[in-house]
Design a protein around this motif. Sequence first.
Motif, PDB file in Angstrom:
ATOM      1  N   LEU A  35       0.834  -1.198   0.000  1.00 42.17           N
ATOM      2  CA  LEU A  35       0.000   0.000   0.000  1.00 42.17           C
ATOM      3  C   LEU A  35       0.873   1.254   0.000  1.00 42.17           C
ATOM      4  O   LEU A  35       0.542   2.257  -0.653  1.00 42.17           O
ATOM      5  CB  LEU A  35      -0.920  -0.006   1.216  1.00 42.17           C
ATOM      6  CG  LEU A  35      -1.924   1.154   1.334  1.00 42.17           C
ATOM      7  CD1 LEU A  35      -2.818   1.218   0.113  1.00 42.17           C
ATOM      8  CD2 LEU A  35      -2.759   0.997   2.605  1.00 42.17           C
ATOM      9  N   GLY A  36       1.999   1.206   0.714  1.00 39.16           N
ATOM     10  CA  GLY A  36       2.920   2.326   0.700  1.00 39.16           C
ATOM     11  C   GLY A  36       3.488   2.574  -0.686  1.00 39.16           C
ATOM     12  O   GLY A  36       3.545   3.715  -1.163  1.00 39.16           O
ATOM     13  N   VAL A  37       3.914   1.514  -1.365  1.00 37.68           N
ATOM     14  CA  VAL A  37       4.450   1.638  -2.722  1.00 37.68           C
ATOM     15  C   VAL A  37       3.386   2.199  -3.665  1.00 37.68           C
ATOM     16  O   VAL A  37       3.658   3.093  -4.477  1.00 37.68           O
ATOM     17  CB  VAL A  37       4.954   0.276  -3.220  1.00 37.68           C
ATOM     18  CG1 VAL A  37       5.302   0.335  -4.703  1.00 37.68           C
ATOM     19  CG2 VAL A  37       6.171  -0.162  -2.415  1.00 37.68           C
ATOM     20  N   LEU A  38       2.180   1.664  -3.565  1.00 37.37           N
ATOM     21  CA  LEU A  38       1.085   2.164  -4.405  1.00 37.37           C
ATOM     22  C   LEU A  38       0.837   3.643  -4.136  1.00 37.37           C
ATOM     23  O   LEU A  38       0.629   4.437  -5.073  1.00 37.37           O
ATOM     24  CB  LEU A  38      -0.183   1.352  -4.134  1.00 37.37           C
ATOM     25  CG  LEU A  38      -1.435   1.751  -4.933  1.00 37.37           C
ATOM     26  CD1 LEU A  38      -1.206   1.538  -6.424  1.00 37.37           C
ATOM     27  CD2 LEU A  38      -2.652   0.951  -4.456  1.00 37.37           C
ATOM     28  N   SER A  39       0.877   4.027  -2.864  1.00 37.15           N
ATOM     29  CA  SER A  39       0.651   5.429  -2.512  1.00 37.15           C
ATOM     30  C   SER A  39       1.706   6.333  -3.135  1.00 37.15           C
ATOM     31  O   SER A  39       1.394   7.373  -3.712  1.00 37.15           O
ATOM     32  CB  SER A  39       0.670   5.591  -0.987  1.00 37.15           C
ATOM     33  OG  SER A  39      -0.341   4.819  -0.371  1.00 37.15           O
ATOM     34  N   PHE A  40       2.978   5.940  -3.030  1.00 35.54           N
ATOM     35  CA  PHE A  40       4.059   6.769  -3.553  1.00 35.54           C
ATOM     36  C   PHE A  40       4.046   6.839  -5.079  1.00 35.54           C
ATOM     37  O   PHE A  40       4.519   7.816  -5.661  1.00 35.54           O
ATOM     38  CB  PHE A  40       5.406   6.231  -3.078  1.00 35.54           C
ATOM     39  CG  PHE A  40       5.628   6.369  -1.593  1.00 35.54           C
ATOM     40  CD1 PHE A  40       5.343   7.552  -0.937  1.00 35.54           C
ATOM     41  CD2 PHE A  40       6.122   5.309  -0.842  1.00 35.54           C
ATOM     42  CE1 PHE A  40       5.539   7.683   0.432  1.00 35.54           C
ATOM     43  CE2 PHE A  40       6.331   5.430   0.522  1.00 35.54           C
ATOM     44  CZ  PHE A  40       6.030   6.627   1.160  1.00 35.54           C
ATOM     45  N   SER A  41       3.521   5.805  -5.733  1.00 36.03           N
ATOM     46  CA  SER A  41       3.533   5.793  -7.196  1.00 36.03           C
ATOM     47  C   SER A  41       2.652   6.884  -7.788  1.00 36.03           C
ATOM     48  O   SER A  41       2.812   7.251  -8.955  1.00 36.03           O
ATOM     49  CB  SER A  41       3.091   4.414  -7.719  1.00 36.03           C
ATOM     50  OG  SER A  41       1.695   4.202  -7.527  1.00 36.03           O
ATOM     51  N   PHE A  42       1.705   7.412  -6.994  1.00 36.75           N
ATOM     52  CA  PHE A  42       0.840   8.482  -7.472  1.00 36.75           C
ATOM     53  C   PHE A  42       1.427   9.880  -7.229  1.00 36.75           C
ATOM     54  O   PHE A  42       0.831  10.880  -7.619  1.00 36.75           O
ATOM     55  CB  PHE A  42      -0.529   8.412  -6.773  1.00 36.75           C
ATOM     56  CG  PHE A  42      -1.430   7.324  -7.272  1.00 36.75           C
ATOM     57  CD1 PHE A  42      -2.143   7.464  -8.460  1.00 36.75           C
ATOM     58  CD2 PHE A  42      -1.581   6.148  -6.551  1.00 36.75           C
ATOM     59  CE1 PHE A  42      -2.976   6.461  -8.917  1.00 36.75           C
ATOM     60  CE2 PHE A  42      -2.415   5.133  -6.994  1.00 36.75           C
ATOM     61  CZ  PHE A  42      -3.124   5.293  -8.182  1.00 36.75           C
ATOM     62  N   SER A  43       2.592   9.959  -6.574  1.00 38.51           N
ATOM     63  CA  SER A  43       3.113  11.260  -6.153  1.00 38.51           C
ATOM     64  C   SER A  43       3.407  12.187  -7.330  1.00 38.51           C
ATOM     65  O   SER A  43       3.061  13.376  -7.296  1.00 38.51           O
ATOM     66  CB  SER A  43       4.380  11.074  -5.310  1.00 38.51           C
ATOM     67  OG  SER A  43       4.086  10.428  -4.097  1.00 38.51           O
ATOM     68  N   PHE A  44       4.046  11.688  -8.375  1.00 41.40           N
ATOM     69  CA  PHE A  44       4.365  12.554  -9.512  1.00 41.40           C
ATOM     70  C   PHE A  44       3.111  12.990 -10.277  1.00 41.40           C
ATOM     71  O   PHE A  44       2.987  14.169 -10.632  1.00 41.40           O
ATOM     72  CB  PHE A  44       5.363  11.870 -10.432  1.00 41.40           C
ATOM     73  CG  PHE A  44       6.792  12.007  -9.966  1.00 41.40           C
ATOM     74  CD1 PHE A  44       7.110  12.621  -8.762  1.00 41.40           C
ATOM     75  CD2 PHE A  44       7.846  11.519 -10.727  1.00 41.40           C
ATOM     76  CE1 PHE A  44       8.410  12.752  -8.322  1.00 41.40           C
ATOM     77  CE2 PHE A  44       9.164  11.650 -10.307  1.00 41.40           C
ATOM     78  CZ  PHE A  44       9.443  12.265  -9.098  1.00 41.40           C
ATOM     79  N   PRO A  45       2.165  12.079 -10.556  1.00 41.83           N
ATOM     80  CA  PRO A  45       0.923  12.567 -11.168  1.00 41.83           C
ATOM     81  C   PRO A  45       0.199  13.587 -10.294  1.00 41.83           C
ATOM     82  O   PRO A  45      -0.354  14.568 -10.804  1.00 41.83           O
ATOM     83  CB  PRO A  45       0.091  11.286 -11.341  1.00 41.83           C
ATOM     84  CG  PRO A  45       1.100  10.201 -11.467  1.00 41.83           C
ATOM     85  CD  PRO A  45       2.215  10.596 -10.549  1.00 41.83           C
TER      86      PRO A  45
END
Length: 323
Positions: A35-45
């Motif tokens: 869930l942490g990885v998924l959360s961070f993957s949206f940071s740039f968008p």
Amino acid sequence: MSAQNSATGLRPIAVGPLGPLGPLGSLGGTAQAALGVLSFSFSFPATAWALEGFGPWTVTGLRGVLAALLAGTCLLATGARVPPRSSWPALAAVAVGCAVGFPLLSTLALRLSSTAHSAVVIGLLPLATAAVGALRAGARPPRAFWLAATAGAAVVLAFTVQQSGGAGLTTADLYLFGALLLCAFGYAEGGRLARDLPGWQVIAWGVVAALPVTALTGALALTTEPVHWNWHGLTGLAYLAAVSQFGGFVVWYRGMAAIGVPRASQLQLAQPLLTLCWAVLLLAETLPVAAVPAALGVVGCIVVTQRAGRGKEGAPGRQAGGG
């Protein structure tokens, strides 16, 4: 609880109470880390959306202020004690690297570059963090680690030069490499500090420590940069503050403490590839032809460094981190 540290071998990681997890605390370690990885993957968008409504300095200041308010509320609600003075240098590194430096430089870069391009460059973060962690701990990684790390850096450099038409590194690339370096130091010091503090408190105290800088930055930026109120801008800013700069770290550190650094870092290999997907689906970007092969090349190099790191005691695998 013990986990394989990237620079010091097996060591205890402070887990502590669940903190501000609520029902998420009942999830398994793997689920929380994922869930942490998924959360961070949206940071740039989310940053790209925030820039539709606010200037880069405003985004950096406001996301830091909002994250500090949320983190401070959680610290007060759980009765967390102020860390001892011996922890302050490491917290300063977390504040500078994760709460100010990386948000500012990556936001400036995203004004000049696509989300897909930036995701490939920042894909080097696990390698950079492991290298910094090893150097800080005085570890001597095996030759395979450094060969793979060098290969990963070469892949990203080749990608950036190819994207610039052979003209070399662009201003956006310089911002991204600066963000990469600062964040690697912040992650490495945060990982070291997680031996003594629950992981969520590391990032919480980090963003609180950065509050004077982020508040001043936001106040000054609001008087000089234009503001365009729109849903994309507000949604992106809210996500960056609540998730990218605080909430994502809570589940990431908690999951890492539960399943160990190596297993958690294997999950993080998916982050740049996920960000490429969101760049297409959310931002309608057209991926550069070389983006996916470059991202896969970086992922492959990270896998090699992790296996090499586990081959010898004290070799680097992956420090605590996020995005």
